[in-house]
Design an enzyme around this catalytic site. Structure first.
Site, PDB file in Angstrom:
ATOM      1  N   HIS A 105       0.797  -1.233   0.000  1.00  0.00           N
ATOM      2  CA  HIS A 105       0.000   0.000   0.000  1.00  0.00           C
ATOM      3  C   HIS A 105       0.826   1.278   0.000  1.00  0.00           C
ATOM      4  O   HIS A 105       0.277   2.377   0.002  1.00  0.00           O
ATOM      5  CB  HIS A 105      -0.928   0.040   1.217  1.00  0.00           C
ATOM      6  CG  HIS A 105      -0.212   0.325   2.502  1.00  0.00           C
ATOM      7  ND1 HIS A 105       0.541  -0.611   3.142  1.00  0.00           N
ATOM      8  CD2 HIS A 105      -0.115   1.447   3.254  1.00  0.00           C
ATOM      9  CE1 HIS A 105       1.058  -0.094   4.242  1.00  0.00           C
ATOM     10  NE2 HIS A 105       0.684   1.163   4.326  1.00  0.00           N
TER      11      HIS A 105
HETATM   12  C1  UD1 Z   1      -2.136   5.622   5.576  1.00  0.00           C
HETATM   13  C2  UD1 Z   1      -0.826   6.174   6.143  1.00  0.00           C
HETATM   14  C3  UD1 Z   1       0.247   5.098   6.076  1.00  0.00           C
HETATM   15  C4  UD1 Z   1      -0.215   3.834   6.746  1.00  0.00           C
HETATM   16  C5  UD1 Z   1      -1.548   3.378   6.178  1.00  0.00           C
HETATM   17  C6  UD1 Z   1      -2.076   2.204   6.938  1.00  0.00           C
HETATM   18  C7  UD1 Z   1      -0.299   8.571   5.819  1.00  0.00           C
HETATM   19  C8  UD1 Z   1       0.472   9.543   5.046  1.00  0.00           C
HETATM   20  N1  UD1 Z   1      -0.336   7.313   5.355  1.00  0.00           N
HETATM   21  O1  UD1 Z   1      -1.898   5.332   4.202  1.00  0.00           O
HETATM   22  O2  UD1 Z   1       1.409   5.569   6.742  1.00  0.00           O
HETATM   23  O3  UD1 Z   1       0.750   2.850   6.538  1.00  0.00           O
HETATM   24  O4  UD1 Z   1      -2.501   4.447   6.277  1.00  0.00           O
HETATM   25  O5  UD1 Z   1      -2.950   1.438   6.193  1.00  0.00           O
HETATM   26  O6  UD1 Z   1      -0.889   8.914   6.818  1.00  0.00           O
HETATM   27  N2  UD1 Z   1      -9.342   4.643   1.460  1.00  0.00           N
HETATM   28  C9  UD1 Z   1     -10.554   3.998   1.455  1.00  0.00           C
HETATM   29  N3  UD1 Z   1     -11.137   3.727   2.656  1.00  0.00           N
HETATM   30  C10 UD1 Z   1     -10.582   4.071   3.840  1.00  0.00           C
HETATM   31  C11 UD1 Z   1      -9.355   4.725   3.819  1.00  0.00           C
HETATM   32  C12 UD1 Z   1      -8.740   4.994   2.631  1.00  0.00           C
HETATM   33  O7  UD1 Z   1     -11.088   3.682   0.412  1.00  0.00           O
HETATM   34  O8  UD1 Z   1     -11.180   3.785   4.897  1.00  0.00           O
HETATM   35  C13 UD1 Z   1      -8.679   4.904   0.154  1.00  0.00           C
HETATM   36  C14 UD1 Z   1      -8.968   6.289  -0.400  1.00  0.00           C
HETATM   37  O9  UD1 Z   1      -9.051   6.185  -1.772  1.00  0.00           O
HETATM   38  C15 UD1 Z   1      -7.705   7.070  -0.033  1.00  0.00           C
HETATM   39  C16 UD1 Z   1      -6.633   6.016  -0.085  1.00  0.00           C
HETATM   40  O10 UD1 Z   1      -7.262   4.805   0.335  1.00  0.00           O
HETATM   41  O11 UD1 Z   1      -7.474   8.122  -0.917  1.00  0.00           O
HETATM   42  C17 UD1 Z   1      -5.452   6.297   0.817  1.00  0.00           C
HETATM   43  O12 UD1 Z   1      -5.842   6.505   2.173  1.00  0.00           O
HETATM   44  P1  UD1 Z   1      -4.942   7.422   3.114  1.00  0.00           P
HETATM   45  O13 UD1 Z   1      -5.459   7.395   4.504  1.00  0.00           O
HETATM   46  O14 UD1 Z   1      -4.741   8.755   2.513  1.00  0.00           O
HETATM   47  O15 UD1 Z   1      -3.534   6.729   3.063  1.00  0.00           O
HETATM   48  P2  UD1 Z   1      -3.113   5.203   3.196  1.00  0.00           P
HETATM   49  O16 UD1 Z   1      -2.523   4.789   1.911  1.00  0.00           O
HETATM   50  O17 UD1 Z   1      -4.228   4.412   3.759  1.00  0.00           O
HETATM   51  N1  UDP Z   2      -3.588  -6.148   8.584  1.00  0.00           N
HETATM   52  C1  UDP Z   2      -4.871  -6.658   8.735  1.00  0.00           C
HETATM   53  N2  UDP Z   2      -5.565  -7.042   7.618  1.00  0.00           N
HETATM   54  C2  UDP Z   2      -5.037  -6.944   6.376  1.00  0.00           C
HETATM   55  C3  UDP Z   2      -3.723  -6.426   6.224  1.00  0.00           C
HETATM   56  C4  UDP Z   2      -3.035  -6.024   7.349  1.00  0.00           C
HETATM   57  O1  UDP Z   2      -5.359  -6.787   9.858  1.00  0.00           O
HETATM   58  O2  UDP Z   2      -5.712  -7.322   5.416  1.00  0.00           O
HETATM   59  C5  UDP Z   2      -2.875  -5.669   9.776  1.00  0.00           C
HETATM   60  C6  UDP Z   2      -1.508  -6.270   9.993  1.00  0.00           C
HETATM   61  O3  UDP Z   2      -1.612  -7.420  10.807  1.00  0.00           O
HETATM   62  C7  UDP Z   2      -0.737  -5.161  10.663  1.00  0.00           C
HETATM   63  C8  UDP Z   2      -1.413  -3.897  10.167  1.00  0.00           C
HETATM   64  O4  UDP Z   2      -2.647  -4.297   9.609  1.00  0.00           O
HETATM   65  O5  UDP Z   2      -0.864  -5.198  12.061  1.00  0.00           O
HETATM   66  C9  UDP Z   2      -0.557  -3.206   9.155  1.00  0.00           C
HETATM   67  O6  UDP Z   2      -1.264  -2.189   8.562  1.00  0.00           O
HETATM   68  P1  UDP Z   2      -0.795  -1.473   7.236  1.00  0.00           P
HETATM   69  O7  UDP Z   2       0.062  -2.386   6.467  1.00  0.00           O
HETATM   70  O8  UDP Z   2      -2.024  -0.948   6.595  1.00  0.00           O
HETATM   71  O9  UDP Z   2       0.007  -0.215   7.779  1.00  0.00           O
HETATM   72  P2  UDP Z   2       1.522   0.013   8.219  1.00  0.00           P
HETATM   73  O10 UDP Z   2       1.871  -0.944   9.278  1.00  0.00           O
HETATM   74  O11 UDP Z   2       2.377  -0.114   7.012  1.00  0.00           O
HETATM   75  O12 UDP Z   2       1.520   1.426   8.695  1.00  0.00           O
END
Ligand code: UD1
Ligand code: UDP
Length: 454
Positions: free
Chosen positions: A206
């Site tokens: 992601h």
């Molecule tokens: C965010 C964090 C990242 C973290 C990740 C965990 C920042 C800069 N990034 O990234 O560090 O690792 O969360 O998963 O804060 N979206 C949905 N539904 C949701 C949320 C998001 O559809 O509930 C989609 C939207 O299209 C959105 C995109 O995901 O534009 C990205 O979401 P966003 O919260 O901006 O960043 P993440 O990639 O989730």
């Molecule tokens: N995770 C989850 N379901 C999924 C993928 C990840 O529960 O389908 C959990 C995973 O066990 C870990 C956390 O989500 O604890 C990691 O989240 P993510 O990779 O979105 O964010 P990051 O750790 O990179 O910030």
């Protein structure tokens, strides 16, 4: 003590859960749990709150998605309202998301102490939004909960004063250990997907730098397509799902047979898949940590990691986003029994499963003491002092005697060392001192005079 905990995304809920649990056991602690609204789909937030049996958030901020600036700004504005309404004694945030930065700024500007859980991680890659967030929030925090000594040292390198840093272990180890057994009893995901232990590859992806760039995302997908030897289970993050479709990559996956794209999983199901896979391919931070905790080989689809401990103990390999390297390394690991045997015997450098309890204890103590949160005033300056004398004096003794603060100790090679109040100051090291100018000059003089005695 009124403790406000704010989580914005899936991993923040998971990693704050052990802290919330520990706080709830303390009678003297009142908790207010706030959802920042950064992740808003149930499968990215609320389902984790329920599954981890956390209290329902008292408030959700109206945030949602947007550009980096839009999202950060919305949380900043919304959080100020909630902070003013609840007036917490201390606010806790976790990790490196836009939520963390925005809450950090709003909190410190209202003069409320902030605790940062998982402080001091650095990839030294300023291209990542997360690197910017975690570096900036260190300057907002009064309490930095560094998971490892290495993370604490990163903060010291940046001039964060050591008395604001506590090495606690990472709360992901607590979460992982607390839940893997429950997952084993409750999860039916292996049966649902028709999988056998060690008979599949797990994938998560992601990061902006991977999935928002067509060239990189295509290389990664091509690697997955090549890795036909085992089923590849890919619970896909909403960001990646969106980009997969935008770049027309979804079509490539369809019809491959071995790649199974599924929706994001709940924590127990995911943990159980991770515990049972042959290898995990990921760019997630939390998954690198969980893989090491569960002793599962991890291949990280990035060129850097802010979790170097996982690589150093031999549990994690960085391969970037290059197709050939991903395929070659994955095949090698699948055959390399020695790698797995070695991994099974390593001690987890990330923690012992008690980080949540430690963090709550420290918060309680610091709030009672108040000292950490006094605003510093006066004409403070800094000085680097090469230690010629002061042998056998501890940090505490020197600070009390000279009325200065030691903010860093550098060894003879100029590298910072981690220290506490009982550390004995050695000749040949360098101290970074903070205090009123006259006090610093006096300390310098003492150092020279005492030197004559030695
Ligand atoms: C965010 C964090 C990242 C973290 C990740 C965990 C920042 C800069 N990034 O990234 O560090 O690792 O969360 O998963 O804060 N979206 C949905 N539904 C949701 C949320 C998001 O559809 O509930 C989609 C939207 O299209 C959105 C995109 O995901 O534009 C990205 O979401 P966003 O919260 O901006 O960043 P993440 O990639 O989730
Ligand atoms: N995770 C989850 N379901 C999924 C993928 C990840 O529960 O389908 C959990 C995973 O066990 C870990 C956390 O989500 O604890 C990691 O989240 P993510 O990779 O979105 O964010 P990051 O750790 O990179 O910030």
């Amino acid at each position: 003590m009124k403790l406000m905990l704010v989580a914005g995304t899936r991993p923040e809920v998971i990693k704050l859960a052990p802290v919330i649990r520990a706080a709830e056991k303390q009678e003297s602690v009142e908790t207010v749990f706030v959802g920042s609204g950064q992740h808003y789909d149930a499968e990215m937030f609320d389902n984790f709150v329920k599954e981890l049996e956390l209290p329902k958030p008292t408030r959700y901020l109206k945030t949602g998605s947007g550009t980096q600036a839009e999202q950060t700004a919305k949380i900043l504005v919304e959080s100020e309202k909630v902070l003013k309404e609840f007036k917490p004694d201390l606010v806790l945030v976790e990790g490196d998301t836009n939520t963390v930065l925005a809450i950090g700024i709003a909190t410190v500007k209202l003069h409320i102490p902030l605790g940062h859980v998982e402080a001091g991680l650095r990839s030294y890659d300023r291209g990542m939004p997360e690197e910017i967030n975690r570096t900036l929030v260190a300057n907002c925090a009064e309490l930095n909960f560094a998971p490892t000594e290495k993370a604490a040292l990163n903060l010291i390198y940046e001039g964060i004063t050591p008395w604001k840093i506590y090495v606690t272990g990472n709360t992901i180890v607590d979460a992982c250990l607390q839940n893997v057994e429950i997952a084993g009893k409750k999860s039916k995901i292996m049966e649902e997907l028709g999988l056998k232990r060690g008979g599949f590859i797990l994938v998560t992806l992601h990061r902006v730098e991977n999935v928002d760039r067509k060239e990189k995302f295509s290389q990664i997908i091509d690697a997955f397509i090549d890795l036909k030897e085992l089923p590849l289970i890919f619970p896909i993050h909403p960001r990646s799902r969106k980009m997969l479709e935008r770049f027309d990559l979804a079509l490539k996956i369809e019809g491959t047979g071995h790649i199974k794209l599924i929706k994001p999983l709940g924590y127990l199901d995911f943990l159980w898949l991770l515990n049972n896979c042959a290898v995990v391919l990921t760019d997630s931070g939390g998954v690198q940590e969980e893989a090491l905790t569960l002793k599962v080989p991890c291949i990280t689809l990035r060129d850097s990691t802010e979790r170097p401990e996982t690589v150093m103990v031999g549990g994690n390999i960085l391969v970037g986003a290059r197709k050939e390297k991903i395929v070659k390394t994955t095949r090698k690991i699948l055959r390399d029994e020695e790698f797995i045997n070695r991994l099974r015997s390593v001690e987890n450098p990330l923690g012992d499963g008690r980080a949540g309890e430690r963090i709550v204890e420290i918060c309680k103590k610091e709030i009672e003491r108040k000292e950490a949160f006094l605003l510093e005033t006066g004409l403070l300056s800094y000085m680097i002092l090469p230690i010629k004398a002061f042998n056998k004096i501890t940090v505490k003794e020197l600070e009390e005697k000279m009325k200065v603060k030691i903010t860093a100790i550098y060894n003879e090679d100029g590298e910072p060392e981690f220290f506490d109040k009982e550390t004995v100051i050695k000749k040949g090291t360098f101290l970074r001192l903070k205090g009123e100018k006259q006090r610093l000059i006096k300390t310098q003089k003492m150092n020279n005079e005492e030197n004559k005695k030695f």
